[in-house]
Write an enzyme that holds these catalytic residues in place. Structure first.
Site, short mmCIF file in Angstrom:
data_model
loop_
_atom_site.label_atom_id
_atom_site.label_comp_id
_atom_site.label_asym_id
_atom_site.label_seq_id
_atom_site.Cartn_x
_atom_site.Cartn_y
_atom_site.Cartn_z
N SER A 103 0.87 -1.07 0.09
CA SER A 103 -0.05 0.13 0.09
C SER A 103 0.95 1.32 0.17
CB SER A 103 -0.85 0.02 1.00
OG SER A 103 -1.89 1.13 1.23
N ARG B 69 -12.03 6.57 9.91
CA ARG B 69 -11.39 5.01 9.68
C ARG B 69 -12.79 4.38 9.12
NH1 ARG B 69 -7.02 2.27 8.81
NH2 ARG B 69 -7.01 0.38 9.68
N ASP C 169 -8.79 -6.06 -5.03
CA ASP C 169 -8.61 -4.93 -4.60
C ASP C 169 -8.97 -3.67 -5.49
OD1 ASP C 169 -7.25 -2.54 -3.42
OD2 ASP C 169 -5.13 -3.39 -3.60
N HIS D 175 -8.27 -4.84 -0.65
CA HIS D 175 -6.75 -4.06 -0.40
C HIS D 175 -6.19 -4.49 0.77
CE1 HIS D 175 -3.88 -1.06 -0.72
NE2 HIS D 175 -4.07 -0.67 0.37
N ASP D 176 -6.76 -5.19 1.45
CA ASP D 176 -6.26 -5.74 2.94
C ASP D 176 -5.55 -7.12 2.59
OD1 ASP D 176 -6.57 -3.74 4.81
OD2 ASP D 176 -8.34 -4.72 5.92
#
Length: 465
Positions: A169, A239, A398, A431-432
């Site tokens: 990232s 968040r 992602d 994405h994680d």
């Protein structure tokens, strides 16, 4: 540190170190830090010729604690503990691994929560209350600034050339910037779930997150620590927005679906769906451990990232396209002949309008292709003098930094004849995914780090799994 040479395991109990740099640091924003500190953790042993060092660059919410635990009772290991350790993808039996917390962060390195030396009264130096933290006065930093401080840390450690620089990232952006700014100082560059620059959509997500913090009444123009408040609600919302973009619709559906927390509708605005509970929990936990000013700084650094800024870009001619012609107004008293002529003119105008719409569509496609060529040209210019070999990793699900963005990096490297390996890993975590122990992914990183170094120009290899 405790470790096993025979099995996959942990680096054991680790202790962070503080590196103080007394020399001034001039930043890209033209402001200067009179001095700064970096919090650092190391794992493994540096060999005699210092050729086995690997630098780990952290993502937005990350820090220097990438592996191991701080005590035997520590419930949570470092954020990349599944990647770093004995016989893991980044094998600490073989490599000396360094991870630092970037300036501007809130985990010990110089940032908004550390003391601003300009606030220290020399006559009251022993009085801590006379000093103030930087808060909103901490300067905006960029990825280039972080890479600059990492190079200074390299000098302090006596590491002239890194065996590899690895990041996911935002960490991948730093690795990429390293290869451009210090081409002779790294042999391998691992760019995971990253992008050559943020898209407008990504900048928009960051702006929503920032506005949620800036509009919190407890933000106090960034001086919440001095005011004894904290923009907790704003940080929770920021968040929550970010976390949604790290996951996928399918993953959220599989994990939560439309499940209700109490099993029935409560007809109110409190938590009802499990996914709501999850997001609030993630936001609450994050707000307890992160600083709001740091979040603002980090997202701005993401927005600013562009490794091509210092390199010329090929310009393409612009095109002027015809505009739609206006139709004549029909007067209510016009004759039948005039009406017939008007209808004929309207039909002709409609044909022209359709033609113009078609031309506009073609022009849009041409503009998109022109932009793509300009981006490719700029990336080629930036990568032209790089000397390392690359591994680029993307993940199929992602959508924050989609595989197409990784492909842009690969295309530019291939066009300049740089040695590059690319793998697009099938993973359900969005994405994680770069934080998960996915065998194909871990194997690709391990293989790349241990393979012989390829010198000179080479064609790229790619793999989708």
């Amino acid at each position: 540190m405790d470790s096993s040479v025979d099995t996959v395991g942990s680096v054991g109990i680790v202790t962070p170190q503080n590196f103080h740099f007394a020399e001034p640091l001039t930043l890209e924003c033209n402001r200067t830090l009179p001095s700064f500190d970096l919090m650092v953790e190391t794992y493994g042993t540096l060999n005699s010729d210092k050729s086995n060092a690997i630098l780990i660059c952290h993502a937005l919410s990350g820090n220097h604690h990438a592996a191991g635990r701080y005590s035997a009772h520590d419930k949570k290991a470092g954020w990349w503990d599944n990647m770093i350790g004995p016989n893991k993808a980044i094998d600490t039996n073989q490599f000396y691994v360094v991870c630092l917390n970037n300036i501007g962060s809130c985990f010990g390195s110089t940032g908004p929560t550390t003391i601003n030396p300009d606030s220290i009264d020399s006559e009251k130096a022993d009085n801590a209350s006379a000093s103030e933290v930087y808060g909103p006065d901490f300067p905006l930093v960029t990825i280039k600034d972080w890479v600059k401080t990492q190079a200074m840390l390299s000098d302090r450690l006596g590491i002239d050339v890194w065996h590899a620089i690895v990041g996911g990232s935002m960490g991948g952006m730093q690795a990429l910037q390293w290869s451009v700014d210090y081409p002779e100082r790294l042999k391998r560059c691992v760019v995971i779930a990253s992008t050559p620059k943020l898209s407008a959509q990504n900048i928009a997500f960051n702006e929503v997150a920032r506005q949620s913090i800036l509009s919190d009444p407890d933000f106090k123009d960034g001086r919440y620590l001095q005011a004894g408040t904290y923009p907790r609600r704003g940080l929770i919302l920021a968040r929550m927005v970010g976390h949604i973009t790290y996951l996928t619709d399918d993953a959220m559906k599989a994990k939560f679906g439309r499940d209700l927390k109490s099993g029935k509708f409560m007809y109110g605005y409190d938590v009802e769906f499990q996914v709501e509970s999850y997001l609030r929990y993630q936001g609450e936990r994050f707000s307890e451990n992160f600083d709001a000013n740091t979040y603002l700084l980090m997202t701005k650094a993401l927005d600013y990232f562009d490794p091509t800024r210092d390199y010329p870009i090929r310009s393409y001619p612009t095109h002027d396209y015809p505009s739609v012609a206006a139709t004549d107004t029909i007067e209510s008293t016009e004759s039948a002949v005039q009406l017939e002529d008007s209808i004929a003119a309207s039909v002709e105008s409609s044909k022209n309008s359709t033609q113009v719409e078609l031309e506009d569509a073609v022009a849009t496609i041409e503009d998109i292709e022109s932009d793509r060529q300009q981006e490719l040209s700029a990336l080629k210019a930036a990568f032209a003098h790089t000397q390392c070999q690359y591994l680029v990793v993307s993940f199929t699900t992602d959508w924050r930094f989609a595989p197409e963005r990784s492909q842009e990096i690969v295309d530019a490297l291939m066009a300049t004849g740089k040695p590059v390996n690319y793998i697009n890993v099938d993973a359900p975590h969005g994405h994680d995914s770069f934080l998960f122990d996915i065998p194909r992914y871990m194997g690709a990183v391990r293989g790349f780090l241990t393979a012989p170094f390829i010198s000179g120009k080479s064609t790229a290899t790619g793999d989708r799994s």
